[in-house]
Design a protein around this motif. Structure first.
Motif, PDB file in Angstrom:
ATOM      1  N   ASP A  32       7.030  39.576  16.175  1.00  0.00           N
ATOM      2  CA  ASP A  32       7.199  39.060  14.740  1.00  0.00           C
ATOM      3  C   ASP A  32       6.833  37.683  14.647  1.00  0.00           C
ATOM      4  O   ASP A  32       7.247  36.885  15.624  1.00  0.00           O
ATOM      5  CB  ASP A  32       8.471  39.185  14.084  1.00  0.00           C
ATOM      6  N   SER A  51       5.553  41.058  10.221  1.00  0.00           N
ATOM      7  CA  SER A  51       5.969  41.967  11.220  1.00  0.00           C
ATOM      8  C   SER A  51       4.902  42.049  12.336  1.00  0.00           C
ATOM      9  O   SER A  51       3.739  41.543  12.170  1.00  0.00           O
ATOM     10  CB  SER A  51       6.255  43.458  10.617  1.00  0.00           C
ATOM     11  N   TRP A 103      10.860  38.974  11.302  1.00  0.00           N
ATOM     12  CA  TRP A 103      10.246  38.739  10.042  1.00  0.00           C
ATOM     13  C   TRP A 103      10.940  38.857   8.818  1.00  0.00           C
ATOM     14  O   TRP A 103      11.059  38.161   7.660  1.00  0.00           O
ATOM     15  CB  TRP A 103       8.976  39.776   9.720  1.00  0.00           C
TER      16      TRP A 103
END
Length: 122
Positions: A32, A51, A103
């Motif tokens: 991430d 992500s 994330w």
């Protein structure tokens, strides 16, 4: 993984700027990615996270609707498109890489770039 941020500079309020962060070493597509910033005299602040495949993003409250994070796993680069910049966006911007889920949780991050300075004049 090593991260190299670039694209900072001096702009006027209302302008746009795009930051880039190029990765080398490691497996970029396994991490991430995030952008964080630190203004003078203030604590480091989460700006945006994305992500591993780019399908999910998360933004800090102060930048939501103005900034967009994206990534190109082929180029091993993460971007931060910043629109409608304000004086309060002035800060050193850091890119960071972390394990799955960062994330959303906005950290903690495992790897950091060196930072790039964004200055917005009002």
């Amino acid at each position: 993984v090593q991260l190299q941020a670039s694209g900072g500079g001096l702009v006027q309020a209302g302008d746009s700027l795009r930051l880039s962060c190029a990765a080398s070493g490691g497996t970029f597509s396994s991490y991430d990615m995030g952008w964080l910033r630190q203004a003078p005299g203030k604590e480091r602040e989460f700006v945006a996270g994305i992500s591993v495949r780019g399908g999910s993003t998360n933004y800090g409250t102060s930048v939501k609707g103005r900034f967009t994070i994206s990534r190109d796993n082929v180029k091993k680069t993460v971007y931060l498109q910043m629109n409608s910049l304000k004086a309060e966006d002035t800060a050193v911007y850091y890119c960071a890489a972390g394990a799955l889920g960062r994330w959303y949780s906005s950290g903690p991050w495992d790897y950091w770039g060196q930072g790039t300075l964004v200055t917005v004049s009002s």
